[in-house]
Write an enzyme that holds these catalytic residues in place. Structure first.
Site, mmCIF file in Angstrom:
data_model
loop_
_atom_site.group_PDB
_atom_site.id
_atom_site.type_symbol
_atom_site.label_atom_id
_atom_site.label_comp_id
_atom_site.label_asym_id
_atom_site.label_seq_id
_atom_site.Cartn_x
_atom_site.Cartn_y
_atom_site.Cartn_z
ATOM 1 N N GLU A 274 -29.317 -24.881 -24.778
ATOM 2 C CA GLU A 274 -28.788 -24.059 -23.681
ATOM 3 C C GLU A 274 -29.513 -22.717 -23.587
ATOM 4 O OE1 GLU A 274 -24.162 -25.613 -24.144
ATOM 5 O OE2 GLU A 274 -24.731 -23.721 -25.024
ATOM 6 N N PRO A 275 -30.818 -22.706 -23.415
ATOM 7 C CA PRO A 275 -31.501 -21.411 -23.355
ATOM 8 C C PRO A 275 -31.220 -20.700 -22.035
ATOM 9 C CG PRO A 275 -33.034 -23.171 -22.835
ATOM 10 C CD PRO A 275 -31.731 -23.836 -23.194
ATOM 11 N N ARG A 277 -31.846 -16.558 -21.796
ATOM 12 C CA ARG A 277 -32.769 -15.424 -21.862
ATOM 13 C C ARG A 277 -34.222 -15.871 -22.033
ATOM 14 N NH1 ARG A 277 -30.912 -10.472 -24.016
ATOM 15 N NH2 ARG A 277 -29.332 -11.696 -25.083
ATOM 16 N N ARG A 313 -27.441 -3.441 -19.278
ATOM 17 C CA ARG A 313 -27.774 -3.690 -20.679
ATOM 18 C C ARG A 313 -28.027 -2.408 -21.492
ATOM 19 N NH1 ARG A 313 -31.356 -6.318 -22.700
ATOM 20 N NH2 ARG A 313 -30.070 -7.490 -24.145
ATOM 21 N N CYS A 342 -21.805 8.264 -11.864
ATOM 22 C CA CYS A 342 -21.093 9.369 -12.517
ATOM 23 C C CYS A 342 -20.618 8.985 -13.909
ATOM 24 C CB CYS A 342 -19.926 9.783 -11.640
ATOM 25 S SG CYS A 342 -20.485 10.130 -9.982
ATOM 26 N N TYR A 371 -29.446 -11.499 -17.733
ATOM 27 C CA TYR A 371 -28.304 -10.608 -17.857
ATOM 28 C C TYR A 371 -28.541 -9.294 -17.097
ATOM 29 C CZ TYR A 371 -27.466 -14.131 -21.351
ATOM 30 O OH TYR A 371 -27.313 -15.353 -21.974
#
Ligand code: LLP
Length: 417
Positions: A274-275, A277, A313, A342, A371
């Site tokens: 299940e790759p 990234r 991230r 802000c 992501y």
């Protein structure tokens, strides 16, 4: 590995100058290289060619239709975790028979939809979930293949938010309890075919040893399960293979395969991966434009038009993303690259050394394909950015920037408030 390259000061994506894209779409904009993601997929496929396998791309990394559709065309399956991801995977052309459904909190509605569509397999995380799937499958008069996600209690040595295979994490079934639970499910839950074991030990893993440690434990478990009469035919090893953000040296798919296949091969199982990234991380950048340069007493701030809502991230994990100018620039300055939101946590990089920047300069936040957009939000009522897919010397706007009307879609102002 990726196809973003600086030539004479300009940042190119394959055969397209990124600034030319920005001039058409505005900024911030996510730009993806088709060739990069396709090569990553194919490298992984090739590395495991000696064994029966299915690469189920993990949609959570980037579920944009054009990305998922590109991978569907290459033959990928999908790893999904919600009804929304099921919808996207199917709509992008992934056959239901290549979809595996994971996640700790599948609702009855989501389970029913996935059963009706005929997904290949559920990755189950607890006994109550197994009972729910069994009940709903019974109602629909279906029998479904399932794997239990086992928590092997190994430390993948990655960020504490994205390590998942230790016993204190919420994921999976403790390896010491797994045998009894598998047997119980096999005997009592008649609408389930308990045929698989699933693990996922974390994300952005650069050293393969943790996988090997986990797989040795799982291999022992599979032998015991078979001894108890279960016909275990598939092993899902999850995702997690790391990429280069700065100076990491992650294992290549070939090295990964070389280390783990000796443990997997003797089991005679079909392999699922299940790759997320690894496939899309380095295939995308976030292109942004400098709004102001603010020289402070102790620090310079480069304020850009992208914010933590577009790419969270750095704010959430203190993650490092390389930041480079996308057009020629000279001189030198040290600055924090920050967004307009802000919150003090709204930054992309701290104390970075860059050429002297001024307003309207384009900057690229690198390795933002995974992501990035999938974790974007509308915080501060900011519109989600556009997305562009580059293939060769062509580019396609695969998602328009949101409009202000999009921001209020579905809302109403009740009368007589
Ligand atoms: N399979 C399962 C069951 C997962 O939970 C995940 C990721 C994957 C596969 C894909 O992992 P990958 O190959 O992409 O490492 N938002 C964080 C990452 C969260 C990962 C969650 N699970 C980040 O930006 O670093």
């Amino acid at each position: 590995m990726h196809y973003f390259e600086i030539k004479k000061g300009w940042l190119w994506c394959e055969g397209v100058r990124t600034v030319d894209i920005a001039k058409k779409t505005g900024t911030p904009v996510y730009i993806y290289s088709h060739r990069t993601l396709a090569e990553h997929y194919l490298k992984m496929d090739e590395a495991f060619s000696a064994t029966e396998h299915l690469i189920c791309y993990s949609l959570k990394a980037n579920s944009s239709m054009a990305i998922v559709g590109s991978l569907a065309k290459l033959g990928a399956g999908a790893d999904i975790v919600s009804g929304g991801e099921l919808y996207r995977a199917l709509r992008a052309g992934i056959p239901a028979g290549k979809i595996v459904y994971a996640g700790v909190g599948k609702t009855p509605e989501e389970i029913e939809a996935a059963l009706r569509k005929g997904v290949a397999m559920f990755n189950i995380e607890s006994m109550p979930e197994a009972e729910a799937i069994n009940r709903i499958a019974g109602k629909l008069r279906k029998k479904v293949n399932v794997a239990f996600r086992v928590n092997p209690d190994v430390d993948a040595n990655t960020h504490h938010y994205i390590t998942t295979g230790k016993k204190e994490n919420k994921f999976g079934i403790n390896i010491n309890l797994a045998l009894n639970l598998f047997i119980k499910a096999h005997r009592k839950l008649n609408n389930l075919n308990v045929t698989g074991v699933h693990i996922h030990i974390g994300s952005q893993i650069t050293k393969i040893e943790a996988y090997v440690r986990a797989l040795l434990k799982i291999s022992a478990l599979i032998k015991k399960l078979r001894g108890a009469g279960l016909d275990i035919t598939s092993l899902n090893i999850g995702g997690g293979l790391g990429i280069i953000y700065s100076n990491e040296s992650p294992a290549t798919p070939a090295e990964f395969a070389e280390k783990i296949l000796p443990v997997i091969h003797p089991l005679g199982v079909s392999l699922i991966m299940e790759p997320g990234r690894f496939i899309v991380g380095n295939a995308g950048i976030l292109l942004t434009k400098v709004t102001y340069v603010k020289n402070g007493e102790s620090k310079n701030f480069v304020i850009v038009d992208a914010g933590m809502n577009d790419l969270i991230r750095p704010s959430l994990y203190d993650a490092y993303h390389n930041i480079i100018p996308a057009q020629p620039a000279s001189g030198k300055m040290k600055a924090d690259i920050v967004g307009p939101i802000c919150e003090s946590g709204d930054f992309f990089g701290k104390d970075r050394t860059l050429p002297s920047l001024k307003a309207d300069q384009y900057l690229a936040v690198m390795s933002a394909g995974a992501y990035g957009f999938s974790m974007a939000s509308n915080y501060n009522s900011r519109r989600k950015p556009a997305e562009v897919l580059v293939k060769g010397n062509k580019f396609f706007v695969v998602r328009k920037r949101e409009t202000y009307e999009d921001l209020a879609r579905g809302e109403c102002l009740p009368e007589n408030l």
